[in-house]
Design an enzyme around this catalytic site. Sequence first.
Site, PDB file in Angstrom:
ATOM      1  N   GLY A 186      97.175  38.643  -0.504  1.00  0.00           N
ATOM      2  CA  GLY A 186      97.994  39.308  -1.308  1.00  0.00           C
ATOM      3  C   GLY A 186      98.163  40.581  -0.944  1.00  0.00           C
ATOM      4  O   GLY A 186      97.618  41.021  -0.069  1.00  0.00           O
ATOM      5  N   GLU A 187      99.260  41.156  -1.560  1.00  0.00           N
ATOM      6  CA  GLU A 187      99.550  42.593  -1.112  1.00  0.00           C
ATOM      7  C   GLU A 187      99.613  43.225  -2.295  1.00  0.00           C
ATOM      8  O   GLU A 187     100.422  43.202  -3.414  1.00  0.00           O
ATOM      9  CB  GLU A 187     100.691  42.743  -0.283  1.00  0.00           C
ATOM     10  CG  GLU A 187     100.969  44.134   0.204  1.00  0.00           C
ATOM     11  CD  GLU A 187     102.020  44.269   1.295  1.00  0.00           C
ATOM     12  OE1 GLU A 187     102.304  43.079   1.991  1.00  0.00           O
ATOM     13  OE2 GLU A 187     102.222  45.515   1.835  1.00  0.00           O
ATOM     14  N   GLY A 188      98.911  44.534  -2.537  1.00  0.00           N
ATOM     15  CA  GLY A 188      99.302  45.456  -3.699  1.00  0.00           C
ATOM     16  C   GLY A 188     100.038  46.760  -2.908  1.00  0.00           C
ATOM     17  O   GLY A 188     100.416  46.899  -1.830  1.00  0.00           O
ATOM     18  N   THR A 189      99.917  47.748  -4.027  1.00  0.00           N
ATOM     19  CA  THR A 189     100.740  48.796  -3.406  1.00  0.00           C
ATOM     20  C   THR A 189     100.007  49.709  -2.292  1.00  0.00           C
ATOM     21  O   THR A 189     100.479  50.252  -1.704  1.00  0.00           O
ATOM     22  CB  THR A 189     100.834  49.892  -4.857  1.00  0.00           C
ATOM     23  OG1 THR A 189     100.969  49.000  -5.721  1.00  0.00           O
ATOM     24  CG2 THR A 189     102.253  50.599  -4.694  1.00  0.00           C
ATOM     25  N   TYR A 190      98.623  49.467  -2.451  1.00  0.00           N
ATOM     26  CA  TYR A 190      97.661  50.316  -1.919  1.00  0.00           C
ATOM     27  C   TYR A 190      96.918  49.631  -0.666  1.00  0.00           C
ATOM     28  O   TYR A 190      96.420  50.255   0.004  1.00  0.00           O
ATOM     29  CB  TYR A 190      96.842  51.186  -2.618  1.00  0.00           C
ATOM     30  CG  TYR A 190      97.407  51.842  -3.725  1.00  0.00           C
ATOM     31  CD1 TYR A 190      98.097  52.951  -3.157  1.00  0.00           C
ATOM     32  CD2 TYR A 190      97.634  51.334  -5.075  1.00  0.00           C
ATOM     33  CE1 TYR A 190      98.823  53.755  -4.382  1.00  0.00           C
ATOM     34  CE2 TYR A 190      98.289  52.331  -5.900  1.00  0.00           C
ATOM     35  CZ  TYR A 190      98.874  53.414  -5.680  1.00  0.00           C
ATOM     36  OH  TYR A 190      99.802  53.971  -6.584  1.00  0.00           O
ATOM     37  N   ALA A 191      97.128  48.312  -0.796  1.00  0.00           N
ATOM     38  CA  ALA A 191      96.248  47.613   0.271  1.00  0.00           C
ATOM     39  C   ALA A 191      96.858  46.171   0.289  1.00  0.00           C
ATOM     40  O   ALA A 191      97.594  45.506  -0.228  1.00  0.00           O
ATOM     41  CB  ALA A 191      94.864  47.508  -0.430  1.00  0.00           C
ATOM     42  N   ASP A 220      91.343  52.394 -15.417  1.00  0.00           N
ATOM     43  CA  ASP A 220      92.574  51.674 -15.236  1.00  0.00           C
ATOM     44  C   ASP A 220      92.407  50.109 -15.645  1.00  0.00           C
ATOM     45  O   ASP A 220      92.614  49.140 -15.010  1.00  0.00           O
ATOM     46  CB  ASP A 220      92.918  51.622 -13.905  1.00  0.00           C
ATOM     47  CG  ASP A 220      94.473  51.049 -13.506  1.00  0.00           C
ATOM     48  OD1 ASP A 220      95.261  51.026 -14.730  1.00  0.00           O
ATOM     49  OD2 ASP A 220      94.750  50.827 -12.480  1.00  0.00           O
ATOM     50  N   LYS A 278      89.880  43.661   2.058  1.00  0.00           N
ATOM     51  CA  LYS A 278      91.236  44.532   1.399  1.00  0.00           C
ATOM     52  C   LYS A 278      91.078  45.842   2.260  1.00  0.00           C
ATOM     53  O   LYS A 278      90.346  46.661   2.582  1.00  0.00           O
ATOM     54  CB  LYS A 278      90.589  45.251  -0.047  1.00  0.00           C
ATOM     55  CG  LYS A 278      91.662  46.134  -0.763  1.00  0.00           C
ATOM     56  CD  LYS A 278      91.322  46.290  -2.138  1.00  0.00           C
ATOM     57  CE  LYS A 278      92.405  47.305  -2.970  1.00  0.00           C
ATOM     58  NZ  LYS A 278      92.116  47.231  -4.372  1.00  0.00           N
TER      59      LYS A 278
HETATM   60  N1  LIG Z   1      88.460  39.780  -4.286  1.00  0.00           N
HETATM   61  C1  LIG Z   1      89.691  39.424  -4.524  1.00  0.00           C
HETATM   62  N2  LIG Z   1      89.798  37.849  -4.069  1.00  0.00           N
HETATM   63  C2  LIG Z   1      90.744  37.244  -3.973  1.00  0.00           C
HETATM   64  N3  LIG Z   1      91.988  37.819  -3.988  1.00  0.00           N
HETATM   65  C3  LIG Z   1      92.196  39.149  -4.246  1.00  0.00           C
HETATM   66  C4  LIG Z   1      91.173  39.794  -4.155  1.00  0.00           C
HETATM   67  N4  LIG Z   1      91.507  41.206  -4.537  1.00  0.00           N
HETATM   68  C5  LIG Z   1      92.934  41.067  -4.434  1.00  0.00           C
HETATM   69  N5  LIG Z   1      93.295  39.859  -4.252  1.00  0.00           N
HETATM   70  C6  LIG Z   1      94.719  39.441  -4.207  1.00  0.00           C
HETATM   71  O1  LIG Z   1      95.286  40.402  -3.456  1.00  0.00           O
HETATM   72  C7  LIG Z   1      96.348  40.997  -4.179  1.00  0.00           C
HETATM   73  C8  LIG Z   1      96.499  42.434  -3.891  1.00  0.00           C
HETATM   74  O2  LIG Z   1      95.350  43.027  -4.410  1.00  0.00           O
HETATM   75  P1  LIG Z   1      95.303  44.656  -4.802  1.00  0.00           P
HETATM   76  O3  LIG Z   1      94.061  44.887  -5.744  1.00  0.00           O
HETATM   77  O4  LIG Z   1      95.400  45.450  -3.484  1.00  0.00           O
HETATM   78  O5  LIG Z   1      96.709  45.021  -5.413  1.00  0.00           O
HETATM   79  P2  LIG Z   1      97.072  44.763  -6.802  1.00  0.00           P
HETATM   80  O6  LIG Z   1      95.919  44.784  -8.001  1.00  0.00           O
HETATM   81  O7  LIG Z   1      97.785  43.198  -7.128  1.00  0.00           O
HETATM   82  O8  LIG Z   1      98.326  45.685  -7.087  1.00  0.00           O
HETATM   83  P3  LIG Z   1      98.130  47.295  -7.175  1.00  0.00           P
HETATM   84  O9  LIG Z   1      97.750  47.963  -5.911  1.00  0.00           O
HETATM   85  O10 LIG Z   1      99.385  47.609  -7.547  1.00  0.00           O
HETATM   86  O11 LIG Z   1      97.110  47.558  -8.188  1.00  0.00           O
HETATM   87  C9  LIG Z   1      96.297  40.534  -5.842  1.00  0.00           C
HETATM   88  O12 LIG Z   1      97.199  40.463  -6.401  1.00  0.00           O
HETATM   89  C10 LIG Z   1      95.161  39.394  -5.625  1.00  0.00           C
HETATM   90  O13 LIG Z   1      96.260  38.190  -5.635  1.00  0.00           O
END
Ligand SMILES: Nc1ncnc2c1ncn2[C@@H]1O[C@H](COP(=O)(O)OP(=O)(O)OP(=O)(O)O)[C@@H](O)[C@H]1O
Lengths: 407, 425
Positions: A75-80, A194, A98
Site C-alpha cells: 500500500g501507499e500512504g502520503t509519507y511512505a 493521531d 515501510k
Molecule cells: N504493518 C502493516 N502491515 C500490513 N499493511 C500495512 C502495514 N502498514 C501499512 N500497511 C498498508 O500500507 C498502506 C500505507 O500505510 P501508511 O501507514 O504509510 O499510510 P496510511 O496510514 O494509509 O496513510 P497516511 O500516510 O496518509 O497516514 C496502508 O493503508 C496499509 O494498507
Amino acid sequence: MAVSPVLSPKPNPPGTKATTNASKAKALAILNHSRSVSSPIAPSAATTPGDGGQDLAEQMNDEVRRQFVSGSRLGEGTYAIVYRGHFRSDPSKLVAIKKMKLNAEFKDGITLDSIREMRHLCELDHPNIIKLYAVFTTKDQNISLVLEHLPRGDLEGLWKDHSIMYGGADIKSWSNMLCQAVWFCHESRVLHRDIKGNNLLIAADNTLKLADFGLARGFADPGRPMTSNVITRFYRPPELLLGSQHYGGCVDIWSTACVIAELALRDFFLPSETDLAQLSVITDVFGIPTETDWPGISSLRHWEVNFKSAAPKRPQPLSFWRQRLPLLGDDGIDLLRGMMAMDPAKRLSAEQVLKHAYWTNYPRPTKKEDLPRQGDGEKKMGEDLKRAGGELESGRTDKVARKLNFG
Amino acid sequence: MKLTEDDLYRRSSQYKHWCFTPSKLALLRQKTNIQASERVKANVARQRAQRAKNLDTTSASDSERANTPGVENGADGASGNGGAVGDKEVDCLTVAEEMRLVDKFCETALELGNFIKVPAEVTATTIQYLRRFYLYNSPMTYEGQNIARATMFIACKTEGWHIPSSDYAAKFANVTQEQVLAPEHLIIQALRFNLEVRHPFRGLKGAHVELGEMVKGTYVPLEWDKRTGTQIQSEILKLPKRAGGAPMNLSESDFRKRLEYDYGVASNILKTSAQLTDTYFHYTPSQIMLAAHLLADEPLTLFLLATKVPPPSPIYSKTVDTIRACAAKLSSHRSYTDSSTSLEDKEARDKKEKAEVLAIIKKLRQCRDPDKMDLVKLNEAHKRDAVHDGELDERKAKRRRLDRENAQKEADEFWGPELPKNGAK
Ligand SMILES: Nc1ncnc2c1ncn2[C@@H]1O[C@H](COP(=O)(O)OP(=O)(O)OP(=O)(O)O)[C@@H](O)[C@H]1O
Ligand SMILES: [Mg+2]
C-alpha cells in the site's frame, strides 16, 4: 519521582553473560538475536581495509538490511510506501517494510514524521502497539522501518464493511485493546496525537494494534508550549480547537472515545467540514462550557471568536446517548462521557479508563480468536487505496498538521 | 497499574543497546580505533602510490601533495623519488587520544547549545548522540566540527525544537545548509536509529519536589515506611550539612534555601560532567541523578534514598555503592569543582588540558582519513550511488582537493577562539 527510582537496575545490558556476543552484537540492534557474531577484536572483514571503505555503522546497517527480503507493494500512504517482506532466515515470518518517502517540500533532511516514528516505536513494546523490528537505510538514503505485518486491514475499514456483523461484546474487545495501547503510551510518557480508525491495524490473530507514530511526541515539560494543530479533525478535542498549547494525555483520550463511538455507530461520530464547524458539531452534543464548567476556558486563544458571544448551548441528555449508541449500554455510555468531558482536567485518564466497570460488566469482551474479521486482508488494502481518493470522507484533509515544523 | 521508572528504563533502547560494562566499552572503542587506523593507513598508502604514479608521468602539484596526510611536513621526503613514497607509516591516534578529542567535541557542543539557545535537554541529547556516534566512528575518520553541528541539528528535530536548516546554518559563519544536512544519514545510522535518550533531568525535578514535600511535612511515605509525614519533616530538618557533621535544626524556610542550592549544584553537574563523561553508558538516569545530588548534599540524598528503600535491605547498601561509584566518576571530570578547588587550580587544569588537546589535534592532522574529509561531496557521491570510497577517480579527487583544503581550514578555525558570528549573547 515515580515509585522507585533507585531500584533501577545496574544497566548491564541483556545478554552480558554470552561471551561471544560482544559489543558488536549488542549494537546490531533490534533483532539480531539469532546470529552469532565474532568477537569484536578478532580479525574480521571489519578490521581489514578490504571492507570496501565501509564504516562499522554502514556494515551493521547492511547486516540488518540483509536480514529481510522485500516483496510486493502492500500500500501507499502520503509519507511512505509499504512493502510486504519476510525474514530471510524464516520466510514464514512476515513483515511490512515501510519505506519513508523523501519529501521534496521538506528541505531539512530526514522528515519529522520519520524521526518521530523511529524515536517512539523504538521504545514502545506492547502487544497492542505495532512492533518495530528494525530500521535500515537503503543506498539511496531512504529510511525503511521494518514493522510487524498486520494483514487484516484497519478499524475504519472494518466498521465500513457492511458484510461484517458485530455486536457490543466485539466493540468492547476492540476498544479494550485500543485503551491498553493508549494507556501504555501515556505510561511511557508518549502522546500519540493521531488516534483514529485507520491508524488502528489488525493482526492476523485479530489483535488490534496502534500504528502510525508520525505525529507522536513525548510529554512536554510543564510550561513548554506544543502545537495545537494535531490530530485529524473529527478526532480533535475541544481544547486543541480552542488553541490550547499545553496539554497531556487527555487529547488522546478524546480521540479514543471518538473511535469507540464510531465502532458503535458504524459511522463517524463527530464529522465536520472545517475546524470551525468541528467545534460547533462538538458543542451540539456537549454544550458550550462556561468558565464554571471549565475553569480557564476563556483564556484559551480561540475562545473569544468561538464562544464569547455565542448563544448558550446545553449538553445533550442521557436519552440522546442511549438512543444514538445503544450498543454500548449505560456503562459504556458513562465511560464514553467520562472520556469526553469538555474540560480536559475532568476527562478520565487512561488508567481511570481501564479501571471503569464497563470492561468487567456483562457482556464480557469477545475473545480475540472469535472476533469478526475482514476476509481477505490484502484485497481489502487494495480497496483502501481506492478509498484514499475520497479523503474528505475520513476527515483526512488535515494533512497540514503533519507539515508543521514544530513539535 | 503503574509502570515504574525501572520498568520503563528496562524497555528503553538506551538500556538495550547503549549500556556497556567498562570492559565492553573499551573493547568496542578499540575495535573502532583499529579499523579506522587501518583504513587511514590504507587510504594514505593508496594516495601515495597514486601520486608516485603521477610523478612518473607528470609531476604532482604542490597542493596535491599537501593533500596527503603526513606529507605536509615533508615527512616522507619523497621529492622526485617514487620508490621512497609511502615508506613512513602514518602515526594514528590511540584510543585514549580519540577519547580526549571526543570529550572536546562534546564540550564544544555544550558551547554550541548555549550559543544557539536551545534547552539543556537538546544539548544533552546532542552530546549523548556524539558519544554514541564515536563508539562506532573515529575522529580520524569524521572530525568533530561538522558532526557536532549536524548532530545538534538532528537533536533539535528529535526533541521537538526543529529549526529550518537554512536558519540553523545561518547561525554560524561560513556554514551551508548542505554541510548541516550531509552527515545526517551517517550519524543516524551510527546511532542505530535509536533517537531517544533518557536523561536524569526530569528525575532531579521530581526529587526536588518530593524533598520539598518532606520539608513541608506533606510527604506521604511508602507503605513499609511507618513514619508519619510530620516525623519525616522533623528528621529532615535536623540533617547535618555534610556527612559526619553535627545535626542541625534549620527552619523550614532555611531548609528550603538548602534545597534550592542543592538543586542548582546537582543540575549543573548533570548538565556538565554527566554529559562529558561515560556515565550514561554505565548508569541509569536515576542513579546519575542521585549521584549528582549526592555530590551536592550527601546527608540529604541518603535520607531521600532511605525513603525509597529501607536501609536495612541489601538493596539499600548496594544502591549507595553504585551511586557513590557514579559520583566518583562525575567528580573526576575537569569541569567538576567543589569548595576545595581554587580558581588557580582550575585555570591551571584547563590550560594543561587545552595544550594537550591541541597537541592531539596537531597529530590528527597527520592521520585523517583522506577519503572522508568533505562530507558534502561524500554525501552527494553516496546519493549518486555510484562511487565507492577508494575508487574515486583522479579527476574527482582533484575536484575535491580544494573543498578538502577548505574543510581543513575550517577545522582549524573550529579550535580557535571561535564560536559563530554575531556571537554576542
Ligand atoms: N504493518 C502493516 N502491515 C500490513 N499493511 C500495512 C502495514 N502498514 C501499512 N500497511 C498498508 O500500507 C498502506 C500505507 O500505510 P501508511 O501507514 O504509510 O499510510 P496510511 O496510514 O494509509 O496513510 P497516511 O500516510 O496518509 O497516514 C496502508 O493503508 C496499509 O494498507
Ligand atoms: Mg496512517
